[in-house]
Scaffold this motif. Structure first.
Motif, mmCIF file in Angstrom:
data_model
loop_
_atom_site.group_PDB
_atom_site.id
_atom_site.type_symbol
_atom_site.label_atom_id
_atom_site.label_comp_id
_atom_site.label_asym_id
_atom_site.label_seq_id
_atom_site.Cartn_x
_atom_site.Cartn_y
_atom_site.Cartn_z
ATOM 1 N N ALA A 196 -7.789 -8.964 82.596
ATOM 2 C CA ALA A 196 -6.318 -9.699 81.929
ATOM 3 C C ALA A 196 -5.111 -10.067 82.957
ATOM 4 O O ALA A 196 -4.902 -8.648 82.954
ATOM 5 C CB ALA A 196 -5.876 -8.575 80.321
ATOM 6 N N GLY A 231 -2.439 -13.866 79.845
ATOM 7 C CA GLY A 231 -2.890 -14.123 78.560
ATOM 8 C C GLY A 231 -4.968 -14.925 78.367
ATOM 9 O O GLY A 231 -5.185 -15.089 77.907
ATOM 10 N N ALA A 264 -1.661 -9.598 75.133
ATOM 11 C CA ALA A 264 -1.408 -10.221 75.547
ATOM 12 C C ALA A 264 -0.732 -9.707 76.824
ATOM 13 O O ALA A 264 -1.104 -9.008 78.341
ATOM 14 C CB ALA A 264 -1.592 -11.652 75.924
ATOM 15 N N LEU A 302 -5.888 -9.617 73.595
ATOM 16 C CA LEU A 302 -5.261 -11.032 73.595
ATOM 17 C C LEU A 302 -4.590 -11.732 72.893
ATOM 18 O O LEU A 302 -3.467 -11.501 73.684
ATOM 19 C CB LEU A 302 -5.741 -12.128 75.384
ATOM 20 C CG LEU A 302 -6.869 -11.540 76.193
ATOM 21 C CD1 LEU A 302 -7.503 -12.465 77.052
ATOM 22 C CD2 LEU A 302 -5.863 -10.114 77.315
#
Length: 399
Positions: free
Chosen positions: A387, A390, A283, A279
């Motif tokens: 994900a 972020g 991200a 990330l």
């Protein structure tokens, strides 16, 4: 001696015993837990994170009173972590150095599967085999995840998740919940043992779940350019792209996919990339990436451990969560096996801790109970994370 003197002497016996007991309890010995892994090189973050987690766990144990040794003395856990640079030869040298130490009775590590495999290969394969001159030293692995490695030696133990179980469950879930996904293209870090082995696991279970794997692109751990591989991916026009690679090259591939406007309906990643490093590196490009993992801060214990590791300057993921768990497990086994942690008991302590590790049926994990298999592997709880903006969000918790 008069009867009065005898009575006085008898009264002093329990006092003397109490004083002797207090003296034993007052003794505090260092109990060394050695570890080795990658603290430098491309995957150094994994070794650095494991070291931080082990030291944070040891600090908690020591603050709570330490560990009780076989003679009643209190022990203070001390972590000593050696760098093997994710290099097989250096990993073997690190283990030999540890085994030559007068105070070493167990080691945690290594980081890399391409180190674990040759390291396990120098261990005695079968306990008590007089014809086998292999090293008789117990190893309790926290990170190296290539399937089946503990079966190489009865001195080898692991606390890593079964990626076969994780990816089988993941692709079955995708099949059930994402009917729009029918075809897959793969990307793999071909020269890294874990990435390559897990890619084969991914392909196998994706195919068994009914997906068509149309092809694959390959790159190396040190690569920085992915234009050719992503052009292959673009021509494949697959619904789902699965990437079996660590954070650095995962981000490189995802950024190139963005540049070439490759937009699959779904992304799947390698367990090792379910980390903050991914990330931090990409991200925006990783948005929607789904990965199975054996750690997320979803229980009180997991949140507290993550906070303690963060205070030590690292972030917790599935790898150093195992390192944390290993230290607490070893604390319990040291007490159960009555480890002495003295130079003249080192070999006996090695045998005792090996027997204690072999006798484990279940251990405590940050996500719940961890089962054990007959070939010294772990059966760990897991979930799927995705994900989102972020952060890693829990996408699904398999039963």
């Amino acid at each position: 001696m008069t009867s009065r003197s005898i009575r006085r002497a008898l009264l002093l016996v329990p006092l003397a015993a109490a004083l002797m007991g207090s003296a034993v309890q007052a003794q505090t010995r260092e109990v060394k837990i050695y570890a080795f892994g990658a603290k430098s090189g491309v995957v150094r973050i994994f070794g650095l994170n494991s070291e931080a987690a082990m030291k944070a766990a040891a600090e908690q144990i020591n603050k709570a009173g330490g560990v009780t040794l076989g003679d009643g003395a209190k022990g203070k856990l001390v972590i000593e972590y050696l760098d093997d640079r994710c290099n097989a030869e250096e990993g073997i040298n690190a283990l030999r150095r540890i085994a030559a130490s007068a105070d070493a009775f167990v080691a945690v590590g290594p980081t890399c599967s391409n180190v674990a495999e040759p390291v396990f290969g120098i261990l005695q394969k079968k306990l008590g085999d007089a014809s086998d001159s292999g090293l008789q030293f117990p190893i309790y692995t926290d990170v190296a995840a290539k399937g089946g490695l503990a079966a190489m030696s009865q001195w080898a133990f692991r606390n890593v998740p079964s990626e076969a179980a994780m990816y089988k469950s993941l692709f079955e879930w995708i099949k059930a919940t994402h009917p729009e996904v029918k075809t897959i293209w793969g990307g793999v870090e071909k020269d890294f043992a874990h990435s390559n082995a897990t890619f084969n696991v991914m392909k196998d279970f994706a195919t068994k779940a009914g997906f068509e794997v149309k092809g694959q692109s390959e790159w190396l751990l040190a690569d920085t350019s992915f234009s050719t591989q992503v052009r292959e991916m673009r021509r494949g026009e697959a619904d789902l792209v699965m990437i079996s690679a660590h954070p650095f090259t995962t981000c490189g591939a995802l950024k190139e996919m963005q540049r070439q406007n490759v937009k699959p309906k779904m992304l799947v990643g390698l367990t090792s990339s379910s980390s903050l490093e991914t990330l931090q590196g990409c991200a925006a490009q990783a948005e929607g990436l789904v990965i199975p993992t054996s750690f997320a801060p979803v229980t009180d214990q997991a949140r507290q451990a993550a906070k303690a590791v963060q205070a030590a300057g690292a972030n917790m993921d599935l790898h150093n969560a195992a390192a944390w768990e290993n230290i607490f497990t070893l604390k319990d086994l040291i007490e159960k096996a009555k480890i002495m942690a003295k130079p003249d008991t080192t070999q006996a302590d090695r045998n005792k801790i090996r027997e204690a590790l072999a006798g484990m049926k279940e251990t405590n994990g940050l996500l719940g109970k961890i089962g054990r298999t007959d070939d010294r592997e772990a059966v760990k709880p897991f979930l799927f994370v995705q994900a989102k903006k972020g952060e890693w969000a829990v996408a699904h918790k398999p039963n």
